[in-house]
Structure formats: C-alpha cells, structure tokens
Motif scaffolding. Sequence first.
Motif, short mmCIF file in Angstrom:
data_model
loop_
_atom_site.label_atom_id
_atom_site.label_comp_id
_atom_site.label_asym_id
_atom_site.label_seq_id
_atom_site.Cartn_x
_atom_site.Cartn_y
_atom_site.Cartn_z
N ASN A 1 0.87 -1.17 0.00
CA ASN A 1 0.00 0.00 0.00
C ASN A 1 0.91 1.23 0.00
O ASN A 1 2.06 1.15 -0.44
N LYS A 2 0.43 2.34 0.52
CA LYS A 2 1.23 3.56 0.63
C LYS A 2 1.26 4.04 2.07
O LYS A 2 1.32 5.23 2.35
N LEU A 3 1.21 3.09 3.00
CA LEU A 3 1.08 3.41 4.42
C LEU A 3 2.29 4.19 4.94
O LEU A 3 3.43 3.75 4.82
N THR A 4 1.99 5.33 5.54
CA THR A 4 3.02 6.12 6.22
C THR A 4 2.83 6.08 7.73
O THR A 4 3.76 6.39 8.48
N ALA A 5 1.63 5.70 8.18
CA ALA A 5 1.36 5.65 9.62
C ALA A 5 0.27 4.63 9.91
O ALA A 5 -0.69 4.48 9.15
N ILE A 6 0.44 3.93 11.02
CA ILE A 6 -0.59 3.04 11.55
C ILE A 6 -0.85 3.48 12.98
O ILE A 6 0.01 3.32 13.85
N TYR B 1 7.60 5.00 11.12
CA TYR B 1 7.24 5.04 12.55
C TYR B 1 6.23 3.92 12.79
O TYR B 1 5.28 3.74 12.02
N LEU B 2 6.45 3.12 13.80
CA LEU B 2 5.51 2.05 14.13
C LEU B 2 5.59 1.76 15.62
O LEU B 2 6.64 1.37 16.13
N ASP B 3 4.47 1.95 16.30
CA ASP B 3 4.38 1.68 17.73
C ASP B 3 3.40 0.53 17.95
O ASP B 3 2.20 0.68 17.72
N THR B 4 3.93 -0.62 18.37
CA THR B 4 3.08 -1.80 18.57
C THR B 4 2.82 -2.06 20.05
O THR B 4 2.33 -3.13 20.41
N SER B 5 3.15 -1.10 20.90
CA SER B 5 3.08 -1.34 22.34
C SER B 5 1.68 -1.63 22.85
O SER B 5 1.52 -2.25 23.90
N LEU B 6 0.65 -1.18 22.12
CA LEU B 6 -0.73 -1.42 22.55
C LEU B 6 -1.40 -2.54 21.76
O LEU B 6 -2.61 -2.73 21.86
N TRP B 7 -0.61 -3.27 21.01
CA TRP B 7 -1.15 -4.40 20.26
C TRP B 7 -1.08 -5.66 21.13
O TRP B 7 -0.02 -6.01 21.63
N ARG B 8 -2.19 -6.33 21.29
CA ARG B 8 -2.25 -7.59 22.04
C ARG B 8 -2.58 -8.70 21.06
O ARG B 8 -3.73 -8.92 20.71
N MET B 9 -1.54 -9.42 20.62
CA MET B 9 -1.69 -10.47 19.61
C MET B 9 -0.95 -11.72 20.08
O MET B 9 0.13 -12.04 19.59
N PRO B 10 -1.50 -12.44 21.03
CA PRO B 10 -0.78 -13.57 21.65
C PRO B 10 -0.51 -14.73 20.71
O PRO B 10 0.39 -15.53 20.97
N ALA B 11 -1.26 -14.83 19.61
CA ALA B 11 -1.08 -15.96 18.68
C ALA B 11 -0.25 -15.60 17.46
O ALA B 11 0.00 -16.45 16.60
N LEU B 12 0.22 -14.33 17.36
CA LEU B 12 0.95 -13.89 16.17
C LEU B 12 2.26 -14.66 16.01
O LEU B 12 3.11 -14.66 16.90
N GLN B 13 2.40 -15.29 14.84
CA GLN B 13 3.59 -16.09 14.56
C GLN B 13 4.47 -15.46 13.49
O GLN B 13 5.70 -15.61 13.53
N LYS B 14 3.87 -14.77 12.52
CA LYS B 14 4.64 -14.19 11.43
C LYS B 14 4.32 -12.71 11.29
O LYS B 14 3.15 -12.33 11.19
N LEU B 15 5.38 -11.88 11.27
CA LEU B 15 5.25 -10.44 11.09
C LEU B 15 6.29 -9.99 10.06
O LEU B 15 7.48 -10.24 10.23
N ASP B 16 5.82 -9.36 8.99
CA ASP B 16 6.73 -8.89 7.94
C ASP B 16 6.74 -7.37 7.90
O ASP B 16 5.72 -6.74 7.59
N LEU B 17 7.90 -6.79 8.23
CA LEU B 17 8.08 -5.33 8.24
C LEU B 17 9.08 -4.90 7.18
O LEU B 17 9.51 -3.73 7.18
N SER B 18 9.44 -5.76 6.29
CA SER B 18 10.49 -5.46 5.31
C SER B 18 10.04 -4.39 4.31
O SER B 18 8.85 -4.11 4.15
#
Length: 379
Positions: free
Chosen positions: A204-209, A232-249
């Motif tokens: 996409n063209k995401l500059t902020a979440i 900029y990415l702040d995940t401190s308030l994300w509660r995802m206990p089952a998350l196994q794969k995260l792609d930030l590349s």
Amino acid sequence: MFHTDSADPHQLDQSFSETNDRRAESSETALKMASFFKRLLTLIAAGFILVEAVEYSCTDYHKGYCVVENVTAESMPQATFPSDKLLLIQNSTFTTFGEEQFRCLPDVENLMIHHLKIEQLELNGCDRLSMLFASYNHISNVTAVEALPLRSLHLYQNLLTDVSPLKVLTELEQLYLNDNLLEVLTMDVFANMKNLKILTLHRNKLTAIDTVKSIGLPSLESLFLQHNALSYLDTSLWRMPALQKLDLSDNNLGFLFTFLEEFPSLAELELHTNQWNCAWLHKMVDRMEQRAIGHGQIDRTCDGTLFGGVCCKAEASEPDPMMLLISRTGIVDDLQDRLEGQREKVEQLEEAHRKQSFRYDEMKRKIDKLEEWCSNKEL
C-alpha cells in the motif's frame, strides 16, 4: 411568336398550401416520434420497461466453481442463476456490485467477481456468503452492514483509500487488503475481529498506523506490512498472543518502540530493506536469538553495516527518549485500565460476599429461634 400560358394564381396558392400542409404533417410526425423516443428512454431509465428475463447457466467449471459469463447489470435483477454454492462471474462489467446483485445469488456461499471493473462494492444482501473474491477491480469505495457471515474477504489489487466501513465484519478470519492505496490506517478498524487469523496490508502507501487504545486480536497469526512507507511504528498497545509471522520489510523504519515482547508466539520476523539504527538492531537481533525468532530473507546489498543479515546505519535515526516514554506510558495506561477492571471485580465479589454473609446470619437467627421454640415445646 412565342405564346406563354399564364399560371392560375388560385392553383399556385393551392399547390403552395398543399406543400406547406405536407411539411407541417412531416414536422408533426417527427415531433411525435421524438416525443415517443424521449418517453421510452425515460421509462427505461425509471425501470418501467421490463428487460427480458435471462437464465444463466454454467459455461464451465473452474476449481469447483460454476463459471457464468456475459452477465449484464441490466439483466441481473430479472435473471436466474444456477443453484451452485460456488460461483465465478467473468467476462462481465459492473460499476456497482451491491444488494441488488447479491439478492440474485441467494444460494451462493463462495463468490468470485474478479476483473469486472467494479468501482463500488456494497456488502449487503449477502446473508449466506462466506467467502468473497473481489480483487483486480477498480473498487475505491466499500460499504458493509452488520451481522454478515463473511469469513474470508479478498480485496487486493483495488483502489481503496479507506477501509473503516469493514469494522462491522466481526466474523472475518481472513482479510486481504494488500495492493491498494491506503496511506493512514487506524488499528481500531480491526478491534472487533476476534477470529481474524490473516491480515495483509503490504504494497500500500502506508506512512502511519495509529493505535488509539489497546487492541486485542487473540486469533491473529500472520500480519503483512511489507512494501509500504512506514517510518514510525508503535506496537506497544497491540495484544496479539497468537501472532507467529510479522513482515516489516521494505519500509523506512529506523527502530521500533518495543522489542516485540507483546507477541509471545512470534516465530518469524522479516526486517530487511529498512533504515535501521545499528544500536537498536543489535539489541533486536540479540532478542530474536534468545527467543529463537527466525527470518527468511536478508539484505543482498548494504551501504552500511550488515548485522544478522540485516543492513543498518550508525547514523540512522535513534529512538527519541520522550517518544519511548510516551510509548511505555501507553503500556502503563493499559495496565492501569486492566488493574481498575480487576478492582471492580474484587469489589463485586466483596459485595456478593457481604450479601451472602447477611443471608447466612439471617438464616442462623431463624434456626436459633426454631430451636428455642422446639425446646420450649418439650418443656
């Protein structure tokens, strides 16, 4: 000697009159015809001229889907379709695909409407639809009503800039929004999707979440954010206990506000092709090794320093201590909210205990009186 017959003036007048009459009749006929066609077009536009009913049938089967071709928007309201639960519409064009079209497909549970040049998608009237493929269209506007049973929604390769109307689709397990035109996104959109397992937002063209408050997605397993413009990415308030794969590349990230402790099940993390600060990356890679978090790709070229297969730069932007404090403050606020909730539960239990104690005391007094009465009777 030439002889010229002089014309009768009366005959000339009559001839001219007849000619004018014919012209008038012709003009009147033309006006009547024009009026007729105008009324006809008006009736057609208003829907009063019935289009001949069309019965569509399967021209082929593709991966279990009944293929229906050459469907027109005008014919669809009066058309009948096969009763197959899996339907693929192709070689057709719709500007809007919405309630009117979905009502014509009451038996369909899995629907494919790729490559139909749809500009507006209205998720209404699809009360049995479980899976919808509406990719490779021109969709720039999407709406939805509550209580739909949709479990899988494919909207990749469209022109979406806003997906907030999708927040009512609380039964979703798979949501594909990659390859659109999203620039800013609020995670609150997904807050009520407690069954969501896959979320794709890449290319996409995401500059902020943005995350306004703590968000819990207990079932989310895969989150794809690669190929955006995130700095900029702040995940401190994300509660995802089952998350196994995260792609930030393939973003512009220099650091994260946490070391992803909020994802206890994380097993695969893609970090390549960013602008990482070396000091932060060293700490992140150390934590990845401690938690056995792997990554599948590395940076092939690097104009800085390679660390753990990921490129970083010593002069890259560093975490702002104030921003880190704000981030951690967000975590503290979340914990305080949880603590307040626990306090309320304790108070409710104490109140229930007081009521039970009062009832116990009342019962004990009644039993004592009954025993005293029985004793008096025996005497």
